[in-house]
Design a protein around this motif. Structure first.
Motif, mmCIF file in Angstrom:
data_model
loop_
_atom_site.group_PDB
_atom_site.id
_atom_site.type_symbol
_atom_site.label_atom_id
_atom_site.label_comp_id
_atom_site.label_asym_id
_atom_site.label_seq_id
_atom_site.Cartn_x
_atom_site.Cartn_y
_atom_site.Cartn_z
ATOM 1 N N GLY A 11 0.802 -1.226 0.000
ATOM 2 C CA GLY A 11 0.000 0.000 0.000
ATOM 3 C C GLY A 11 0.829 1.267 0.000
ATOM 4 O O GLY A 11 0.316 2.343 0.293
ATOM 5 N N HIS A 12 2.104 1.149 -0.331
ATOM 6 C CA HIS A 12 2.972 2.319 -0.361
ATOM 7 C C HIS A 12 2.890 3.067 -1.690
ATOM 8 O O HIS A 12 3.392 4.176 -1.792
ATOM 9 N N MET A 13 2.308 2.432 -2.679
ATOM 10 C CA MET A 13 2.168 3.068 -3.991
ATOM 11 C C MET A 13 0.691 3.361 -4.235
ATOM 12 O O MET A 13 -0.139 2.463 -4.171
ATOM 13 N N MET A 14 0.396 4.581 -4.506
ATOM 14 C CA MET A 14 -0.974 4.990 -4.830
ATOM 15 C C MET A 14 -0.906 5.751 -6.150
ATOM 16 O O MET A 14 -0.795 6.981 -6.170
ATOM 17 N N PRO A 15 -0.945 5.030 -7.273
ATOM 18 C CA PRO A 15 -0.768 5.687 -8.570
ATOM 19 C C PRO A 15 -1.725 6.853 -8.800
ATOM 20 O O PRO A 15 -1.319 7.878 -9.345
ATOM 21 N N ASP A 16 -2.963 6.721 -8.374
ATOM 22 C CA ASP A 16 -3.923 7.798 -8.598
ATOM 23 C C ASP A 16 -3.593 9.056 -7.795
ATOM 24 O O ASP A 16 -3.967 10.159 -8.173
ATOM 25 N N GLU A 17 -2.857 8.912 -6.698
ATOM 26 C CA GLU A 17 -2.488 10.066 -5.886
ATOM 27 C C GLU A 17 -1.177 10.692 -6.348
ATOM 28 O O GLU A 17 -0.838 11.796 -5.946
ATOM 29 N N MET A 18 -0.437 9.993 -7.185
ATOM 30 C CA MET A 18 0.864 10.482 -7.628
ATOM 31 C C MET A 18 0.779 11.278 -8.931
ATOM 32 O O MET A 18 1.698 11.985 -9.294
ATOM 33 N N ILE A 19 -0.337 11.159 -9.625
ATOM 34 C CA ILE A 19 -0.466 11.784 -10.934
ATOM 35 C C ILE A 19 -1.002 13.205 -10.780
ATOM 36 O O ILE A 19 -2.061 13.423 -10.200
ATOM 37 N N VAL A 20 -0.256 14.156 -11.305
ATOM 38 C CA VAL A 20 -0.690 15.544 -11.359
ATOM 39 C C VAL A 20 -0.480 16.005 -12.793
ATOM 40 O O VAL A 20 0.594 15.813 -13.359
ATOM 41 N N SER A 21 -1.500 16.575 -13.365
ATOM 42 C CA SER A 21 -1.422 17.016 -14.747
ATOM 43 C C SER A 21 -0.301 18.035 -14.928
ATOM 44 O O SER A 21 -0.108 18.923 -14.099
ATOM 45 N N ARG A 22 0.419 17.888 -16.018
ATOM 46 C CA ARG A 22 1.463 18.853 -16.373
ATOM 47 C C ARG A 22 0.960 19.852 -17.409
ATOM 48 O O ARG A 22 1.701 20.708 -17.856
ATOM 49 N N ASP A 23 -0.296 19.711 -17.761
ATOM 50 C CA ASP A 23 -0.908 20.634 -18.710
ATOM 51 C C ASP A 23 -0.917 22.019 -18.079
ATOM 52 O O ASP A 23 -1.403 22.190 -16.951
ATOM 53 N N ARG A 25 -2.751 24.393 -18.446
ATOM 54 C CA ARG A 25 -4.109 24.885 -18.195
ATOM 55 C C ARG A 25 -4.725 24.281 -16.941
ATOM 56 O O ARG A 25 -5.769 24.741 -16.474
ATOM 57 N N TYR A 26 -4.082 23.261 -16.364
ATOM 58 C CA TYR A 26 -4.665 22.531 -15.231
ATOM 59 C C TYR A 26 -4.882 23.416 -13.999
ATOM 60 O O TYR A 26 -5.986 23.479 -13.455
ATOM 61 N N ARG A 27 -3.843 24.066 -13.534
ATOM 62 C CA ARG A 27 -3.970 24.877 -12.303
ATOM 63 C C ARG A 27 -4.946 26.042 -12.463
ATOM 64 O O ARG A 27 -5.760 26.287 -11.564
ATOM 65 N N PRO A 28 -4.921 26.764 -13.599
ATOM 66 C CA PRO A 28 -5.939 27.817 -13.766
ATOM 67 C C PRO A 28 -7.372 27.271 -13.744
ATOM 68 O O PRO A 28 -8.264 27.905 -13.176
ATOM 69 N N GLN A 32 -10.354 28.248 -11.140
ATOM 70 C CA GLN A 32 -11.707 28.620 -11.567
ATOM 71 C C GLN A 32 -12.756 27.795 -10.834
ATOM 72 O O GLN A 32 -13.782 28.340 -10.396
ATOM 73 N N ILE A 33 -12.504 26.516 -10.702
ATOM 74 C CA ILE A 33 -13.440 25.639 -9.980
ATOM 75 C C ILE A 33 -13.583 26.112 -8.543
ATOM 76 O O ILE A 33 -14.689 26.220 -8.012
ATOM 77 N N SER A 34 -12.470 26.411 -7.900
ATOM 78 C CA SER A 34 -12.498 26.878 -6.511
ATOM 79 C C SER A 34 -13.255 28.198 -6.390
ATOM 80 O O SER A 34 -14.097 28.364 -5.485
ATOM 81 N N ASN A 35 -12.977 29.124 -7.284
ATOM 82 C CA ASN A 35 -13.660 30.422 -7.257
ATOM 83 C C ASN A 35 -15.157 30.280 -7.498
ATOM 84 O O ASN A 35 -15.973 30.904 -6.803
ATOM 85 N N LEU A 36 -15.534 29.441 -8.466
ATOM 86 C CA LEU A 36 -16.961 29.254 -8.745
ATOM 87 C C LEU A 36 -17.662 28.505 -7.615
ATOM 88 O O LEU A 36 -18.835 28.776 -7.313
#
Length: 99
Positions: A11-23, A25-28, A32-36
């Motif tokens: 259980g030391h590997m959680m692939p879904d928790e390790m992936i962060v988009s490098r796009d 446009r992702y953070r903006p 927007q989601i947070s603001n809305l």
């Protein structure tokens, strides 16, 4: 380096928790989601916003299920490609003629 199978099993590997988009446009989009979300929280009030949150939670659960299915399918496809490559390795070499 730790063994990948052991790390996954423990259980030391959680692939879904390790992936962060490098796009870029992702953070903006996340901002927007947070603001809305904050906007609708203020506009709707606690009770109506709670109902909206329940809907959003269901949508997130459905997306998580889809992501798990995509991960599984991609993993199986990758493994099948490797199996095909390893099983067909003799097809990559031109047969030698016997002298």
């Amino acid at each position: 380096m730790p063994n990948l199978l052991e790390e996954l099993y423990a259980g030391h590997m959680m692939p879904d928790e390790m992936i962060v988009s490098r796009d870029p446009r992702y953070r903006p989009v996340c901002r927007q989601i947070s603001n809305l979300t904050e906007y609708w929280h203020k506009k709707l009030g606690e009770e109506a916003f709670s109902e909206l949150e329940n809907l959003l939670d269901l949508h997130a659960k459905a997306n998580a299920m889809h992501a798990a299915a995509v991960f599984s399918h991609g993993f199986k496809l990758g493994a099948a490609l490797f199996a095909e490559v390893f099983n067909g390795k003799d097809e990559l070499v031109r047969p030698t003629s016997s002298l």
